[in-house]
Design a protein around this motif. Structure first.
Motif, PDB file in Angstrom:
ATOM      1  N   SER A   1       7.529  14.258  -9.888  1.00 12.02           N
ATOM      2  CA  SER A   1       7.425  15.433 -10.735  1.00 12.02           C
ATOM      3  C   SER A   1       5.797  14.956 -12.089  1.00 12.02           C
ATOM      4  O   SER A   1       5.262  15.254 -12.470  1.00 12.02           O
ATOM      5  CB  SER A   1       7.946  16.597 -11.831  1.00 12.02           C
TER       6      SER A   1
ATOM      7  N   SER B   1       4.022  14.723  -2.023  1.00 14.08           N
ATOM      8  CA  SER B   1       4.934  14.784  -3.270  1.00 14.08           C
ATOM      9  C   SER B   1       4.387  14.222  -4.351  1.00 14.08           C
ATOM     10  O   SER B   1       3.844  15.179  -4.792  1.00 14.08           O
ATOM     11  CB  SER B   1       6.460  14.756  -2.904  1.00 14.08           C
TER      12      SER B   1
ATOM     13  N   ALA C   1       2.385  16.124  -7.045  1.00 18.68           N
ATOM     14  CA  ALA C   1       2.456  16.594  -8.245  1.00 18.68           C
ATOM     15  C   ALA C   1       1.734  16.591  -9.555  1.00 18.68           C
ATOM     16  O   ALA C   1       1.318  16.781 -10.163  1.00 18.68           O
ATOM     17  CB  ALA C   1       3.497  15.628  -8.494  1.00 18.68           C
TER      18      ALA C   1
ATOM     19  N   LEU D   1       4.902  22.085  -9.961  1.00 24.29           N
ATOM     20  CA  LEU D   1       5.373  22.665  -8.848  1.00 24.29           C
ATOM     21  C   LEU D   1       5.790  24.306  -9.284  1.00 24.29           C
ATOM     22  O   LEU D   1       5.733  25.834  -9.030  1.00 24.29           O
ATOM     23  CB  LEU D   1       6.258  21.640  -8.209  1.00 24.29           C
TER      24      LEU D   1
ATOM     25  N   GLN E   1       7.953  18.787  -3.148  1.00 21.65           N
ATOM     26  CA  GLN E   1       6.444  19.281  -4.217  1.00 21.65           C
ATOM     27  C   GLN E   1       6.084  20.716  -3.254  1.00 21.65           C
ATOM     28  O   GLN E   1       4.645  21.098  -3.307  1.00 21.65           O
ATOM     29  CB  GLN E   1       5.771  18.316  -3.928  1.00 21.65           C
TER      30      GLN E   1
END
Length: 809
Positions: A662, A706, A710, A715, A800
């Motif tokens: 993230s 993903s 991010a 998310l 994600q």
């Protein structure tokens, strides 16, 4: 730290402790040892048989001992193995308890004084493994007092007895490193100059009871650390076959001496900063304290580990004899440092992708980079070495046409052991002329005699590679006996049963493609047992494959410039807190000064400075990579929220990795650091983005996608979570992961009406629970409010995206 007789009368073992031990007793074995074996479920044979698993003897002078080893290939241990196994509550490695009296520390009794507990444990393991005894009591049995300080009652008493040698722990370490006992006078503690005044040890440390240090559990750990039982890191039994080393892991054979994976580092400066397992091996140790050695696995099995190999320091062809003088590694006019022994080598790996896991191939790549080489993802004209298993692939044929050197992972293993890039000198070093589906020795049952340690392991690999079956014992069913010398019990039986006896050259020639040798066991060349180097291959069969080695490898201008700058490849050893008198080089400079901190090659502006963290790597790798990051101007991030680059070998479900998905701009493999260090600047991350096909397929996601999602939006932006008390992972871990993804965690249970209201507004509230807490969420269920398992967060962060169906209770 006990002898066979000390405290053994009160020992008991569970009824199944020795259930797998089928033993034959030889000599005067005490009643207590026999009682323990019977109590633990061991089975005794009154005669020597191949059904036995152990021979227990008080010395090696009995004829049954040699017969057990030569004919039946059985381990022979002393009664002390039984006593200490019972004390440690585990079966200890055999090699530490063989009855030979010619081990490095045989006959020595060392009293350890004023040494920290962790160092005592490590020293006890080393001394015991090599035939010595340790104790804390200072008495007439002692031959050596081991202490780091020239003080104390034991020290003063030892000075009055000229037969008792006083040494520092370095004497043990250096004796193991040099494979012979060092002169004790050079390691007297009075030669140590202390730079810092330290507080005296606790009052009870000097006279601590011997039976408590190390404890029974620690005794087992120390010895098992020196000789692994054959389990890989994930707990699965390893397959006994060729394998890539640790430098790239550990040995699957309990007769292999210590490797360096489990004991770790001895932190005290008393013992040194090198790894205990490196010290106890005969191979070389690199500047980071890590032994880097590779060896490949049999083609029918998966490469699982990297083990420590024992080889002579110098291959035969480096000594200037024979046809090998036609072949060259590097240009002999250029002095290549051992730490960069693969300088200028550009490898392409083929064949092994089906035999090893991607993470292990990445480890091979990292080790090659650490030694100055490079691994390309695909074949091209810039390739210098093709790492392949056999000659059946189109890559091999193309490499031969282009004049590229073709070698196996066995060659890479041995080259890293001797730390010099030299031409192949064993049959195992060259790709076989037959594919895996065709094994020339199918149906052969082969035994060996006279070969020990790594030579025996090499023979096992060759036998498996040729398609034959290896047997440790020798019987009428064996079709061939490979001898080092025409002597011993197996050789006598072979002559009696008319079983062909040959040298290693016979098997070597078959592997190189001379299949006629299978039926030509009587040729004079296979009946000569006087060769000093029995594994040396016959180059008559491999002139085409060896052709590219007739020209020395030419280094590029960049490689020569890097060599001239003496670039640092490994973590410098930290300065010692003590030094010896007279340890200066010819210029009068103390050798310790060479390990001063190294300044970065260049400094980058803050906005361009990578801030790096590591996850899923061992401490030695982290230390090595940390130094390289700092040398080229990077920084180690304070926490995952400030990290720009997360380095990992595979996709993990750790707090750091999930938070990094993230928050980090890049998640890369260690090869990014190695390649950047090689170029003296941070290279493009795209080529080194972490790819873990196995984990990505399991969770149905793409890590690169993903990371892209991010970067676009967090998310869990405008999202709150409430977690019931027993949710796993625990609350603090989940909170870190959620907050990294832009969410919040509330500590009190939200009322039903608030959760319902959040459906229409912001922030939205989700409830995370587990099976044991489901009843706590009954009020939510009665109002049609969905609750989710922890996987809603864990898998959601990894992919994600939020999956509202799969993880609903």
């Amino acid at each position: 730290m006990v002898t066979e007789s000390q405290g053994s009368e009160d020992l008991t073992v569970p009824s199944d402790f020795f259930k797998d031990v089928k033993y034959f007793l030889c000599g005067n074995i005490s009643d207590q040892v026999q009682k323990l074996l019977r109590q633990g479920g061991g089975k005794e044979y009154s005669y020597l048989t191949d059904l036995a698993t152990h021979v227990i003897a008080d010395n090696e002078d009995y004829p049954e001992v040699s017969e057990a080893r030569e004919v039946y290939d059985l381990p022979v241990v002393t009664p002390k193995w039984v006593i200490l196994s019972a004390r440690c509550e585990r079966l200890l490695p055999h090699k530490a308890f063989t009855p030979e009296d010619n081990k490095l520390f045989s006959g020595l009794v060392l009293c350890l004084s004023q040494i920290p507990e962790e160092d005592r444990k490590a020293l006890w393991g080393m001394v015991t493994f090599y035939g010595g005894n340790c104790q804390l009591n200072f008495n007439k049995r002692c031959t050596h007092l081991v202490t780091p300080k020239p003080e104390g009652a034991k020290y003063e008493c030892a000075l009055k007895h000229t037969k008792i040698k006083v040494v520092t722990p370095d004497w043990i370490v250096e004796s193991l490193a040099q494979k012979k006992q060092q002169e004790e006078e050079k390691y007297h503690p009075r030669l140590v100059i202390k730079e810092e005044k330290k507080e005296p040890p606790p009052a009870n440390q000097e006279e601590e009871p011997m039976d408590t240090l190390p404890s029974s559990a620690n005794q087992g750990e120390a010895l098992m650390g020196l000789d692994q039982s054959g389990l890989s890191l994930d707990g699965k039994k390893k397959v006994e076959a060729p394998r890539l080393l640790n430098l790239l892991n550990k040995s699957a054979c309990d007769q292999t001496p210590p490797d360096h994976r489990s004991l770790g580092r001895v932190q005290s400066p008393l013992v040194t900063n090198r790894r205990i397992r490196d010290i106890t091996n005969s191979g070389h140790i690199d500047a980071s304290g890590t032994k880097l050695v590779l060896s490949p696995r049999d083609s029918t099995k998966v490469h699982e580990t990297i083990q420590i190999s024992q080889l002579d320091d110098t291959p035969p062809f480096l000594k200037g004899d024979g046809e090998l003088l036609e072949y060259h590694g590097h240009d002999p006019k250029i002095n290549i440092p051992p730490d960069t022994c693969l300088l200028g080598c550009i490898f392409v790996i083929v064949d092994y992708q089906d035999q090893v896991l991607p993470a292990q191939l990445e480890t091979w790549t990292r080790v090659v980079h650490q030694h100055g080489g490079f691994v390309d993802p695909g074949y091209s004209q810039r390739c210098t070495h093709l790492l392949c298993d056999n000659q059946a692939s189109p890559f091999f044929k193309q490499a031969q046409q282009d004049g590229k050197r073709c070698v196996t992972a066995y060659w890479l293993n041995d080259v890293l052991t001797i730390r010099k890039m030299v031409p192949p000198w064993k049959a195992l070093h060259l790709p076989t002329p037959f594919p895996h589906s065709i094994k020339p020795c199918n149906g052969q049952i082969i035994a060996v005699t006279g070969f020990v340690d790594q030579d025996r392991e090499n023979l096992k690999m060759m036998i498996s590679l040729a398609g034959a079956k290896y047997t440790g014992s020798f019987s009428r069913f064996n079709t061939v006996l490979i001898c080092k010398r025409p002597e011993g019990e197996k050789h006598k039986k072979a002559l009696e049963w008319r079983t062909p006896c040959v040298n290693v050259q016979w098997l070597s020639d078959i592997i190189l493609g001379n299949f006629d040798a299978i039926k030509q066991t009587g040729l004079p060349k296979y009946q000569s047992f006087s060769a000093n180097e029995p594994f040396l291959l016959d180059y008559h069969y491999v002139k085409a494959v060896m052709g590219p080695w007739m020209t020395a490898l030419q280094l590029s201008q960049d490689a020569l410039q890097n060599l001239s700058r003496n670039r640092v490849l490994f973590t410098p050893s930290p300065p010692s807190k003590s030094k010896r008198k007279g340890s200066q080089d010819g210029n009068g400079t103390n050798k310790r000064q060479r390990n001063e901190p190294i300044k970065p090659f260049r400094r980058l502006p803050p906005e361009k400075t990578p801030r790096v963290l590591f996850t899923g790597l061992d401490n030695a790798s982290v230390n090595d990579l940390t130094t390289k990051v700092q040398l080229i101007g990077g920084e180690i991030a304070e926490n995952i929220h400030k990290c720009t680059h997360l380095v990992s070998t595979k996709v993990l479900r750790t707090v750091k990795f999930l938070s990094g998905v993230s928050t980090c701009r890049f998640i890369v493999s260690p090869a990014w650091v190695e390649d950047s260090f090689k170029h003296r600047c941070f290279v493009e991350e795209k080529m080194h983005t972490l790819v873990d096909q196995e984990q990505e397929a399991q969770f149905g996601f793409s890590l690169s996608e993903s990371l892209t999602r991010a970067r676009v939006q967090k998310l869990f932006k405008d999202t709150c979570f409430y977690m019931t008390p027993n949710v796993i992972p625990r609350l603090d871990m989940m909170k870190t992961i959620v907050e990294a993804a832009g969410g919040k965690v509330v500590g009190t249970k939200p009322p039903v009406n608030r959760v319902l209201a959040s459906r229409q507004g912001s922030p939205r509230i989700f409830v995370i629970t587990c099976e044991s807490d489901v009843q706590m969420c009954a009020d939510y269920a009665s109002n049609n409010i969905d609750v989710y398992s922890a996987e809603f967060i864990l898998t959601g962060v990894l992919c994600q995206k939020m999956d509202f169906e799969s993880y609903r209770f």
